[in-house]
Design a protein around this motif. Structure first.
Motif, PDB file in Angstrom:
ATOM      1  N   MET A 168       0.705  -1.118   0.015  1.00 24.26           N
ATOM      2  CA  MET A 168       0.052  -0.104   0.115  1.00 24.26           C
ATOM      3  C   MET A 168       0.826   1.225   0.089  1.00 24.26           C
ATOM      4  O   MET A 168       0.583   2.173  -0.686  1.00 24.26           O
ATOM      5  CB  MET A 168      -0.830   0.073   1.180  1.00 24.26           C
ATOM      6  N   ALA A 169       1.869   1.093   0.654  1.00 23.55           N
ATOM      7  CA  ALA A 169       3.025   2.436   0.864  1.00 23.55           C
ATOM      8  C   ALA A 169       3.420   2.538  -0.546  1.00 23.55           C
ATOM      9  O   ALA A 169       3.450   3.743  -0.958  1.00 23.55           O
ATOM     10  CB  ALA A 169       3.675   2.139   1.863  1.00 23.55           C
ATOM     11  N   VAL A 170       3.856   1.639  -1.144  1.00 25.61           N
ATOM     12  CA  VAL A 170       4.639   1.835  -2.339  1.00 25.61           C
ATOM     13  C   VAL A 170       3.541   2.333  -3.372  1.00 25.61           C
ATOM     14  O   VAL A 170       3.977   3.225  -4.111  1.00 25.61           O
ATOM     15  CB  VAL A 170       5.111   0.481  -2.878  1.00 25.61           C
ATOM     16  N   THR A 171       2.374   1.804  -3.360  1.00 21.26           N
ATOM     17  CA  THR A 171       1.502   1.835  -4.222  1.00 21.26           C
ATOM     18  C   THR A 171       1.054   3.425  -4.183  1.00 21.26           C
ATOM     19  O   THR A 171       1.036   4.403  -5.068  1.00 21.26           O
ATOM     20  CB  THR A 171       0.188   1.212  -4.514  1.00 21.26           C
ATOM     21  N   GLY A 172       0.845   3.704  -3.105  1.00 14.66           N
ATOM     22  CA  GLY A 172       0.440   5.248  -2.519  1.00 14.66           C
ATOM     23  C   GLY A 172       1.630   6.318  -3.093  1.00 14.66           C
ATOM     24  O   GLY A 172       1.418   7.240  -3.430  1.00 14.66           O
ATOM     25  N   ALA A 173       2.950   5.720  -2.540  1.00 15.42           N
ATOM     26  CA  ALA A 173       4.010   6.957  -2.934  1.00 15.42           C
ATOM     27  C   ALA A 173       3.983   7.134  -4.379  1.00 15.42           C
ATOM     28  O   ALA A 173       4.144   8.372  -4.828  1.00 15.42           O
ATOM     29  CB  ALA A 173       5.247   6.185  -2.265  1.00 15.42           C
ATOM     30  N   VAL A 208      11.270  -4.640  -5.081  1.00 16.74           N
ATOM     31  CA  VAL A 208       9.903  -4.161  -5.527  1.00 16.74           C
ATOM     32  C   VAL A 208       9.886  -2.655  -5.335  1.00 16.74           C
ATOM     33  O   VAL A 208       9.497  -1.716  -6.069  1.00 16.74           O
ATOM     34  CB  VAL A 208       8.750  -4.862  -4.766  1.00 16.74           C
ATOM     35  N   VAL A 209      10.282  -2.163  -4.190  1.00 14.58           N
ATOM     36  CA  VAL A 209      10.239  -0.791  -3.460  1.00 14.58           C
ATOM     37  C   VAL A 209      11.268  -0.062  -4.643  1.00 14.58           C
ATOM     38  O   VAL A 209      10.876   0.960  -5.190  1.00 14.58           O
ATOM     39  CB  VAL A 209      10.631  -0.658  -2.298  1.00 14.58           C
ATOM     40  N   ASN A 210      12.322  -0.374  -4.806  1.00 17.09           N
ATOM     41  CA  ASN A 210      13.275   0.400  -5.611  1.00 17.09           C
ATOM     42  C   ASN A 210      12.810   0.432  -7.064  1.00 17.09           C
ATOM     43  O   ASN A 210      12.940   1.347  -7.827  1.00 17.09           O
ATOM     44  CB  ASN A 210      14.542  -0.484  -5.641  1.00 17.09           C
ATOM     45  N   HIS A 211      12.425  -0.919  -7.745  1.00 17.02           N
ATOM     46  CA  HIS A 211      11.970  -0.789  -9.160  1.00 17.02           C
ATOM     47  C   HIS A 211      10.777   0.124  -9.274  1.00 17.02           C
ATOM     48  O   HIS A 211      10.612   0.934 -10.458  1.00 17.02           O
ATOM     49  CB  HIS A 211      11.384  -2.075  -9.333  1.00 17.02           C
ATOM     50  N   ALA A 212       9.847   0.248  -8.336  1.00 13.30           N
ATOM     51  CA  ALA A 212       8.691   1.141  -8.222  1.00 13.30           C
ATOM     52  C   ALA A 212       9.319   2.669  -8.473  1.00 13.30           C
ATOM     53  O   ALA A 212       8.773   3.556  -9.114  1.00 13.30           O
ATOM     54  CB  ALA A 212       7.816   1.069  -6.968  1.00 13.30           C
ATOM     55  N   ASN A 243      20.124   2.998  -6.740  1.00 15.23           N
ATOM     56  CA  ASN A 243      19.171   2.137  -5.788  1.00 15.23           C
ATOM     57  C   ASN A 243      18.998   0.611  -6.169  1.00 15.23           C
ATOM     58  O   ASN A 243      18.949  -0.166  -5.303  1.00 15.23           O
ATOM     59  CB  ASN A 243      17.967   2.889  -5.418  1.00 15.23           C
ATOM     60  N   GLY A 244      19.066   0.207  -7.479  1.00 16.06           N
ATOM     61  CA  GLY A 244      18.881  -0.867  -7.979  1.00 16.06           C
ATOM     62  C   GLY A 244      19.696  -1.892  -7.468  1.00 16.06           C
ATOM     63  O   GLY A 244      19.726  -2.837  -7.065  1.00 16.06           O
ATOM     64  N   PHE A 245      21.107  -1.378  -7.065  1.00 15.97           N
ATOM     65  CA  PHE A 245      22.088  -2.071  -6.872  1.00 15.97           C
ATOM     66  C   PHE A 245      21.952  -2.797  -5.481  1.00 15.97           C
ATOM     67  O   PHE A 245      22.528  -3.941  -5.337  1.00 15.97           O
ATOM     68  CB  PHE A 245      23.409  -1.056  -6.945  1.00 15.97           C
ATOM     69  N   ALA A 295      16.947   8.565  -2.058  1.00 10.75           N
ATOM     70  CA  ALA A 295      16.961   8.208  -0.582  1.00 10.75           C
ATOM     71  C   ALA A 295      17.302   6.574  -0.297  1.00 10.75           C
ATOM     72  O   ALA A 295      17.943   6.082   0.363  1.00 10.75           O
ATOM     73  CB  ALA A 295      15.835   8.557   0.230  1.00 10.75           C
ATOM     74  N   LEU A 296      16.438   5.796  -1.315  1.00 12.43           N
ATOM     75  CA  LEU A 296      16.754   4.392  -1.356  1.00 12.43           C
ATOM     76  C   LEU A 296      18.067   4.104  -1.825  1.00 12.43           C
ATOM     77  O   LEU A 296      18.609   2.920  -1.297  1.00 12.43           O
ATOM     78  CB  LEU A 296      15.637   3.816  -2.393  1.00 12.43           C
ATOM     79  N   ALA A 297      18.962   4.806  -2.577  1.00  9.47           N
ATOM     80  CA  ALA A 297      20.139   4.592  -2.803  1.00  9.47           C
ATOM     81  C   ALA A 297      21.063   4.812  -1.954  1.00  9.47           C
ATOM     82  O   ALA A 297      21.763   4.054  -1.754  1.00  9.47           O
ATOM     83  CB  ALA A 297      20.488   5.176  -4.104  1.00  9.47           C
ATOM     84  N   LEU A 298      20.602   5.719  -0.987  1.00 16.92           N
ATOM     85  CA  LEU A 298      21.969   6.332  -0.084  1.00 16.92           C
ATOM     86  C   LEU A 298      21.582   5.619   1.407  1.00 16.92           C
ATOM     87  O   LEU A 298      22.510   5.169   2.091  1.00 16.92           O
ATOM     88  CB  LEU A 298      21.910   7.718   0.174  1.00 16.92           C
ATOM     89  N   VAL A 299      20.587   5.558   1.736  1.00 14.93           N
ATOM     90  CA  VAL A 299      20.173   4.941   2.979  1.00 14.93           C
ATOM     91  C   VAL A 299      19.293   4.010   2.985  1.00 14.93           C
ATOM     92  O   VAL A 299      17.849   3.927   3.792  1.00 14.93           O
ATOM     93  CB  VAL A 299      19.881   6.008   4.041  1.00 14.93           C
ATOM     94  N   PRO A 300      19.272   3.149   2.385  1.00 11.45           N
ATOM     95  CA  PRO A 300      18.429   1.579   2.191  1.00 11.45           C
ATOM     96  C   PRO A 300      18.166   1.095   3.667  1.00 11.45           C
ATOM     97  O   PRO A 300      17.135   0.542   3.841  1.00 11.45           O
ATOM     98  CB  PRO A 300      19.069   0.674   1.258  1.00 11.45           C
ATOM     99  N   GLY A 301      19.166   1.348   4.488  1.00 11.67           N
ATOM    100  CA  GLY A 301      19.235   0.578   5.886  1.00 11.67           C
ATOM    101  C   GLY A 301      17.804   1.119   6.655  1.00 11.67           C
ATOM    102  O   GLY A 301      17.192   0.463   7.434  1.00 11.67           O
ATOM    103  N   ALA A 302      17.464   2.297   6.237  1.00  8.92           N
ATOM    104  CA  ALA A 302      16.260   2.761   7.111  1.00  8.92           C
ATOM    105  C   ALA A 302      14.829   1.864   6.940  1.00  8.92           C
ATOM    106  O   ALA A 302      14.239   2.087   7.660  1.00  8.92           O
ATOM    107  CB  ALA A 302      15.862   4.130   6.619  1.00  8.92           C
TER     108      ALA A 302
END
Lengths: 161, 716
Positions: free
Chosen positions: B83-88, B385-389, B442-444, B527-534
């Motif tokens: 839901m969060a991915v779709t919403g974003a 999934v998140v990165n690809h979106a 981020n895909g990396f 953000a996904l590329a730099l701090v995916p740990g979050a």
């Protein structure tokens, strides 16, 4: 392969003995080249007589490469432009562009009588003028056509070898 | 206070409000009103998803909302993630869509500078104002077709709302209803521009047929499941799944998996995707490619792991096979494509293939009893999934900006856009960096995690794992390598060099709303590329909700990514900083000699005496892909045709040479063409049954009834 090796052994060395080094001082511009000269040939409208002699100058008998001269395929790689023939209308602009495309110092060698004064073709309707009229010429090699030895001697004044 | 319920109510309400606004508002404010509702709905989806990912669970039964079954919603962290991915994605794309539907741009209005000289030039036919002016005026005034039409603007919010709500469904009937609503709404949106291009109709037909075959499979599979489990709510299915015989469980899984992988665009059921995604309006393409296909993965996880409670290894090997096939096949076709949006659509097929490969690996590890590794593989798949979106929505939006500005999707005729649309070019480059799976994109991160899971999986006992996992690693490596070639082609040929047509030469930068939407997505990518740990804790909860592992796959509270059960760790932030520092150092070193020797000479470009080079001499997408096509000749089987016409007087004088090359979708050729031929042959023969005689038809009725009764008597 064996045939080729046999041929090499059977033919032996065909290059003539190197004549003595030319006495004249090399051009000031050629001095920075340090004895390694890259040459681009430009046929500006020649009858191809000079081209045959240039070909012989770089052939096995006169072997200009042993003095540090090398033919290259682009003016971007060349130190020297070897120009032949009277400059025809269609080749006037390409000749200027070729010389402009060369790195500095760009040295121009005019080969053959036509390049110096249009020779037989002076006054022809398609002739724009001699090479001297188009670009500044540093070395000239007279003759119709000049002998390969004369061409090699002129190039040796550039390499100094 | 549980935020999920109100947020879901807001999603539903805003979807209805958006549909009303799109249908009733006057044309001038229509895109803005519908877009605002859609963005609000997406934001509500993000709120609901974030709350669910934070650990809030929510369930409700609304018997009055739907006859017979009622609407049942159930939200856990797994639904929350989707839901969060779709919403974003919806928020960003809705903002973008407002600009996309506004008047102007080369494709709709043809108002670029230098329009007067368009006639007769290469791109004039597409972008010239003559052909489009009357229709454009019509669209702006009455708005009866195209992206700005009443229909398209009203259906958009419904599509987005259905997508956000699908993961919240808590029963079979609710799930199927929302699923079909999503499919129908997206079909209508795909057809929005059917008057502009005839290909839209054929794409719509393919999509309609394939999505409904999928629905039939899903319907039968889930109905069988519900009948055997003795209830149709997900809780009842979960409880009843354990007692079902293995054959029934396998049938349910295969039927639903076929439907879900088709929705996710996996080969060999991908045929609709490279047709429908390019032909849809670009913001719809972005929604479909970044959000809708994810729901296929959601369905696989929900049914396979959660409801059926996992299964034997062959289920998951099947999934891994489909994933590996579409990863390699999708990216190969993308490498051959010269249509920018088609290329992106095939890349979607590739990325979802990688996700399903990870899902299959998780199932395989779970079946082998290695829960921590299964959790890691699933976390990697979910992160992908998140990165690809994020990057695919960005790429499709940027492709849409190009299409809007130039009227072109053909890479061979684009070029020179870096100077004309610098912001779009930069954003596309950022998205492409994510898609090539190289640091610092981020895909990396997710592909690295996936590789970690597969490499560590070699310790899992069993012949299948020993054979399949190395092959899977090789598949990921190959697809990553090809992806680099694909996106170098898309960016280099599409945006750099000189414009290859008048349309590309006239391009102007997109309006601010479109840039704002893309900037949002670009920020997500960064953000996904730099701090995916979050995302670590959220992924852990989602994996736990899927019932795969109770362990933490990733260590909490770190900026980098630390695997909890192996020593591997990755700090994308440091990698990015090191890359930036390295690039700056190299650039500085390269400048040094230039500064020392200040003497510069301006000279004409050396053109070998052949005249100034033209744009036709530049590399095209087709010529860039040619070496790859040669390498993969046996797989792609390109069709080449050279047609030489000599003049009448002599066979040696050539008048005309016609060269044609086509790289067909081979799976489609081999699988679909015979099938379609067989179906239409059967249909032709069936025509003989309808002879026009009423007596014959009555006879059919009688025999049919007798056959059904006989089957009931014998079978039950």
């Amino acid at each position: 392969m064996g045939g080729l090796l046999r041929k090499i052994r059977g033919t032996g060395r065909v290059a003539e003995a190197a004549p003595p080094r030319p006495e004249a001082d090399p051009l000031p511009a050629a001095r920075e080249l340090g004895g390694s000269v890259q040459v681009r040939c430009v046929d500006a409208g020649s009858c191809n007589g000079c081209e045959i002699e240039i070909g012989n100058a770089f052939g096995p008998v006169y072997d200009a490469e042993r003095y540090g001269v090398r033919l290259v395929a682009s003016p971007r790689h060349a130190d020297v432009a070897l120009v032949t023939g009277p400059v025809t209308r269609n080749m006037a602009e390409p000749l200027r562009r070729t010389v402009a495309a060369m790195p500095q110092p760009a040295i121009v060698v005019a080969v053959g009588d036509c390049a110096l004064d249009c020779g037989e073709f002076a006054g022809g309707y398609g002739v724009e003028g001699s090479v001297v009229d188009m670009v500044s010429v540093d070395v000239s090699v007279p003759g119709c056509p000049p002998e390969p030895a004369a061409i090699v001697t002129a190039l040796r004044t550039l390499t100094g070898r | 206070m549980n935020a999920v319920g109100p947020a879901l109510a807001a999603v539903g309400g805003l979807a209805v409000a958006g549909a009303l606004a799109g249908g009733l508002a006057p044309a001038r404010v229509r895109p803005l009103a519908a877009g605002l509702c859609t963005a609000g709905l997406g934001a509500a989806g993000v709120v609901a998803g974030a709350a669910a990912l934070g650990g809030a669970r929510y369930g409700v039964w609304l018997p009055g909302l739907l006859p017979l079954a009622g609407v049942r919603l159930a939200v856990d962290p797994l639904s929350g993630l989707f839901m969060a991915v779709t919403g974003a994605v919806t928020v960003a794309v809705a903002v973008y869509g407002v600009g996309y539907a506004s008047p102007g741009g080369g494709m709709h209005g043809g108002r670029g500078p230098g329009d007067e000289d368009a006639a007769g030039s290469a791109g004039g036919r597409h972008a010239g104002s003559d052909a489009h002016e009357p229709r454009d005026a019509l669209a702006a005034g009455g708005g009866d077709h195209g992206v700005r039409s009443r229909g398209a603007q009203a259906v958009g919010p419904v599509f987005a709302g259905a997508m956000v709500l699908v993961p919240a469904a808590g029963s079979v009937s609710t799930f199927l209803l929302l699923w079909e609503l999503m499919a129908l709404a997206s079909l209508l949106l795909v057809l929005a521009e059917h008057r502009e291009r005839p290909t839209v109709r054929s794409a719509g037909l393919w999509y309609a047929v394939m999505t409904h075959l999928g629905l039939v499979l899903l319907l039968v599979g889930l109905a069988l499941f519900a009948a055997r489990a003795g209830g149709e709510s997900f809780a009842a299915l979960r409880a009843g799944a354990g007692g079902m015989p293995a054959g029934v469980r396998g049938t349910v899984f295969v039927m639903t998996a076929l439907a879900f992988t088709s929705k996710a665009g996996l080969a060999p059921l991908h045929a609709w995707l490279p047709r429908a995604h390019p032909e849809a309006p670009s913001h719809v393409s972005a929604l479909m490619s970044a959000a809708m296909v994810n729901l296929g993965v959601y369905g696989l996880l929900r049914v396979g792991f959660d409801l059926l409670g996992g299964g034997p290894a062959w289920w998951w090997l099947l999934l891994m096979g489909a994933g590996a096939l579409s990863a390699v096949y999708g990216i190969l076709q993308a490498a051959m494509a010269s249509d920018l949006k088609r290329l992106l659509a095939y890349s979607t097929s590739e990325n979802l293939g990688l996700v399903v490969l990870g899902t299959g690996a998780a199932g395989l590890f779970r079946a082998a009893g290695d829960r921590p590794l299964a959790a890691l593989a699933l976390a990697a798949a979910l992160l992908h999934v998140v990165n690809h979106a994020a990057f695919k929505a960005l790429l499709f939006c940027a492709a849409g900006s190009v299409l809007r500005a130039t009227g072109l999707r053909d890479l061979d005729r684009l070029g020179g856009l870096r100077a004309r649309m610098p912001v779009t070019a930069g954003l596309f480059a950022l998205g492409a960096l994510g898609a090539v799976a190289l640091p610092p994109g981020n895909g990396f991160v997710s592909e690295w995690l996936l590789l970690q899971a597969l490499v560590h999986g070699l310790a899992v006992p069993g012949a299948a794992a020993a054979v399949v996992l190395p092959v899977a690693v090789a598949v990921i490596a190959l697809s990553a390598g090809l992806a680099a070639a694909v996106f170098v082609k898309a960016l280099g040929v599409g945006f750099f060099a000189r414009p290859r047509s008048a349309g590309a030469g006239r391009a102007v930068e997109s309006p601010p709303a479109m840039l704002a939407g893309m900037a949002l997505l670009a920020a997500c990518c960064a953000a996904l590329a730099l701090v995916p740990g979050a995302l670590g804790p959220a992924l852990t909860r989602a994996v736990r909700a899927a019932g795969v592992g109770t362990e933490k796959p990733l260590a909490d509270g770190e900026l980098g990514v630390h695997l909890a059960h192996t020593s591997a760790a990755l700090h994308p932030l440091w990698v990015a900083l090191a890359l930036v520092a390295g690039t700056a150092a190299v650039a500085g070193l390269a400048r040094l000699p230039a500064r020392r020797r200040a003497r510069r000479r301006d000279a004409r470009l050396w053109d070998c005496g052949g005249g100034a080079p033209t744009a036709r001499m530049a590399y095209t997408a087709t010529s860039f892909a040619e070496p790859l096509q040669r390498v993969f000749d046996d797989v792609l089987a390109p069709e080449q045709d050279v047609d030489v016409t000599p003049v009448r007087e002599s066979a040696y004088l050539v008048e005309r040479v016609r060269f044609q090359r086509l790289v067909p979708d081979r799976i489609e050729h081999r699988l679909y063409r015979p099938l379609l031929a067989a179906v239409s042959g059967l249909a032709d023969r069936a025509r003989g049954l309808g002879g026009g005689s009423v007596h014959l038809y009555l006879g059919y009725g009688l025999f049919g009834l007798v056959a059904v009764l006989a089957a009931l008597v014998v079978g039950w």
